[in-house]
Design a protein around this motif. Structure first.
Motif, PDB file in Angstrom:
ATOM      1  N   LEU A   1      30.570  57.760  44.612  1.00 41.80           N
ATOM      2  CA  LEU A   1      31.303  56.735  45.692  1.00 41.80           C
ATOM      3  C   LEU A   1      30.054  55.755  44.629  1.00 41.80           C
ATOM      4  O   LEU A   1      30.928  54.571  44.270  1.00 41.80           O
ATOM      5  N   ARG A   2      28.924  55.665  44.958  1.00 47.95           N
ATOM      6  CA  ARG A   2      28.192  54.826  44.304  1.00 47.95           C
ATOM      7  C   ARG A   2      28.388  54.289  42.920  1.00 47.95           C
ATOM      8  O   ARG A   2      28.702  52.808  42.747  1.00 47.95           O
ATOM      9  N   LEU A   3      28.911  54.773  41.938  1.00 49.53           N
ATOM     10  CA  LEU A   3      29.858  54.755  40.923  1.00 49.53           C
ATOM     11  C   LEU A   3      31.740  53.606  40.762  1.00 49.53           C
ATOM     12  O   LEU A   3      31.284  52.607  40.147  1.00 49.53           O
ATOM     13  N   ARG A   4      31.506  54.104  41.982  1.00 50.65           N
ATOM     14  CA  ARG A   4      33.058  53.528  42.382  1.00 50.65           C
ATOM     15  C   ARG A   4      33.083  52.143  43.276  1.00 50.65           C
ATOM     16  O   ARG A   4      33.227  51.057  42.667  1.00 50.65           O
ATOM     17  N   GLU A   5      31.697  52.434  43.398  1.00 52.03           N
ATOM     18  CA  GLU A   5      30.946  50.738  43.977  1.00 52.03           C
ATOM     19  C   GLU A   5      31.005  49.660  43.012  1.00 52.03           C
ATOM     20  O   GLU A   5      31.150  48.976  43.354  1.00 52.03           O
ATOM     21  N   ALA A   6      29.803  50.751  41.795  1.00 54.08           N
ATOM     22  CA  ALA A   6      29.391  49.949  40.874  1.00 54.08           C
ATOM     23  C   ALA A   6      30.899  49.459  40.614  1.00 54.08           C
ATOM     24  O   ALA A   6      30.549  47.531  39.964  1.00 54.08           O
ATOM     25  N   ALA A   7      32.208  49.328  39.758  1.00 60.61           N
ATOM     26  CA  ALA A   7      32.700  49.894  39.001  1.00 60.61           C
ATOM     27  C   ALA A   7      33.541  48.591  39.942  1.00 60.61           C
ATOM     28  O   ALA A   7      34.093  47.506  38.967  1.00 60.61           O
ATOM     29  N   ILE A   8      34.010  48.679  41.387  1.00 60.29           N
ATOM     30  CA  ILE A   8      34.626  47.043  41.650  1.00 60.29           C
ATOM     31  C   ILE A   8      33.495  45.685  41.883  1.00 60.29           C
ATOM     32  O   ILE A   8      33.959  44.744  41.480  1.00 60.29           O
ATOM     33  N   LYS A   9      32.546  46.223  42.089  1.00 62.02           N
ATOM     34  CA  LYS A   9      31.016  44.842  41.515  1.00 62.02           C
ATOM     35  C   LYS A   9      31.587  44.409  40.603  1.00 62.02           C
ATOM     36  O   LYS A   9      31.536  43.674  40.304  1.00 62.02           O
ATOM     37  N   HIS A  10      32.319  45.446  39.559  1.00 62.40           N
ATOM     38  CA  HIS A  10      31.928  44.802  37.842  1.00 62.40           C
ATOM     39  C   HIS A  10      33.199  44.282  37.652  1.00 62.40           C
ATOM     40  O   HIS A  10      33.879  43.267  36.919  1.00 62.40           O
ATOM     41  N   GLU A  11      34.372  43.995  38.148  1.00 64.57           N
ATOM     42  CA  GLU A  11      36.062  44.150  38.310  1.00 64.57           C
ATOM     43  C   GLU A  11      35.936  42.648  38.914  1.00 64.57           C
ATOM     44  O   GLU A  11      36.502  41.533  38.396  1.00 64.57           O
ATOM     45  N   ARG A  12      35.108  42.637  40.002  1.00 63.51           N
ATOM     46  CA  ARG A  12      35.212  41.574  40.767  1.00 63.51           C
ATOM     47  C   ARG A  12      34.219  40.059  40.304  1.00 63.51           C
ATOM     48  O   ARG A  12      34.039  39.098  39.593  1.00 63.51           O
ATOM     49  N   THR A  13      33.154  40.459  39.354  1.00 65.43           N
ATOM     50  CA  THR A  13      32.576  39.324  38.180  1.00 65.43           C
ATOM     51  C   THR A  13      33.361  39.400  37.343  1.00 65.43           C
ATOM     52  O   THR A  13      33.391  38.193  36.875  1.00 65.43           O
ATOM     53  N   ALA A  14      34.229  40.057  36.515  1.00 65.97           N
ATOM     54  CA  ALA A  14      34.656  39.699  35.994  1.00 65.97           C
ATOM     55  C   ALA A  14      36.008  39.058  35.639  1.00 65.97           C
ATOM     56  O   ALA A  14      36.006  38.082  34.908  1.00 65.97           O
ATOM     57  N   ARG A  15      36.704  38.979  36.937  1.00 62.78           N
ATOM     58  CA  ARG A  15      38.151  37.818  37.861  1.00 62.78           C
ATOM     59  C   ARG A  15      37.472  37.217  37.861  1.00 62.78           C
ATOM     60  O   ARG A  15      37.433  35.729  37.622  1.00 62.78           O
ATOM     61  N   ARG A  16      36.097  36.952  37.792  1.00 60.06           N
ATOM     62  CA  ARG A  16      35.095  35.830  38.930  1.00 60.06           C
ATOM     63  C   ARG A  16      34.984  34.651  37.617  1.00 60.06           C
ATOM     64  O   ARG A  16      35.103  33.359  37.113  1.00 60.06           O
ATOM     65  N   MET A  17      34.736  35.625  36.653  1.00 60.98           N
ATOM     66  CA  MET A  17      34.196  35.309  35.489  1.00 60.98           C
ATOM     67  C   MET A  17      35.696  34.215  34.133  1.00 60.98           C
ATOM     68  O   MET A  17      35.707  33.591  33.802  1.00 60.98           O
ATOM     69  N   ARG A  18      36.314  35.026  34.362  1.00 59.22           N
ATOM     70  CA  ARG A  18      37.500  34.820  33.678  1.00 59.22           C
ATOM     71  C   ARG A  18      38.845  33.827  35.111  1.00 59.22           C
ATOM     72  O   ARG A  18      39.376  33.007  33.879  1.00 59.22           O
ATOM     73  N   ARG A  19      38.167  33.682  35.614  1.00 59.12           N
ATOM     74  CA  ARG A  19      38.726  32.365  36.908  1.00 59.12           C
ATOM     75  C   ARG A  19      37.665  30.668  36.854  1.00 59.12           C
ATOM     76  O   ARG A  19      38.655  29.950  35.792  1.00 59.12           O
ATOM     77  N   GLU A  20      36.372  31.537  36.116  1.00 55.40           N
ATOM     78  CA  GLU A  20      35.714  30.145  36.046  1.00 55.40           C
ATOM     79  C   GLU A  20      36.249  29.576  34.341  1.00 55.40           C
ATOM     80  O   GLU A  20      36.478  28.376  34.420  1.00 55.40           O
ATOM     81  N   ALA A  21      36.412  30.459  33.401  1.00 55.03           N
ATOM     82  CA  ALA A  21      36.979  30.481  32.127  1.00 55.03           C
ATOM     83  C   ALA A  21      38.768  29.777  32.358  1.00 55.03           C
ATOM     84  O   ALA A  21      38.254  28.584  31.439  1.00 55.03           O
ATOM     85  N   LEU A  22      38.910  29.595  33.057  1.00 52.29           N
ATOM     86  CA  LEU A  22      40.233  28.772  32.802  1.00 52.29           C
ATOM     87  C   LEU A  22      40.279  27.375  34.279  1.00 52.29           C
ATOM     88  O   LEU A  22      41.018  27.092  33.678  1.00 52.29           O
ATOM     89  N   LEU A  23      39.378  27.851  34.742  1.00 51.46           N
ATOM     90  CA  LEU A  23      38.915  26.179  35.951  1.00 51.46           C
ATOM     91  C   LEU A  23      37.955  25.679  35.123  1.00 51.46           C
ATOM     92  O   LEU A  23      36.802  25.750  36.409  1.00 51.46           O
TER      93      LEU A  23
END
Length: 60
Positions: free
Chosen positions: A31-53
């Motif tokens: 469960l903790r590892l899946r929560e960490a994965a979700i956090k990392h995926e959100r960070t990656a999406r935010r970074m991609r968004r900021e790179a585009l804009l």
């Protein structure tokens, strides 16, 4: 191009966390590892968004 490279790094971290979660026999650790994965995926999406804009401030 640096934020894209960072986003890829966080996507890889999420992938490894999910692989470890599926291989784990401990449900609480999984469960903790899946929560960490979700956090990392959100960070990656935010970074991609900021790179585009790059001129738009984030909502955080």
């Amino acid at each position: 191009m640096e934020p894209i490279r960072d986003a890829i790094y966080y996507e890889q971290l999420a992938r490894v966390a999910r692989l470890k979660a599926s291989a784990s026999g401990d449900p609480f650790l999984a469960l903790r590892l899946r929560e960490a994965a979700i956090k990392h995926e959100r960070t990656a999406r935010r970074m991609r968004r900021e790179a585009l804009l790059p001129g738009v401030p984030s909502a955080e």
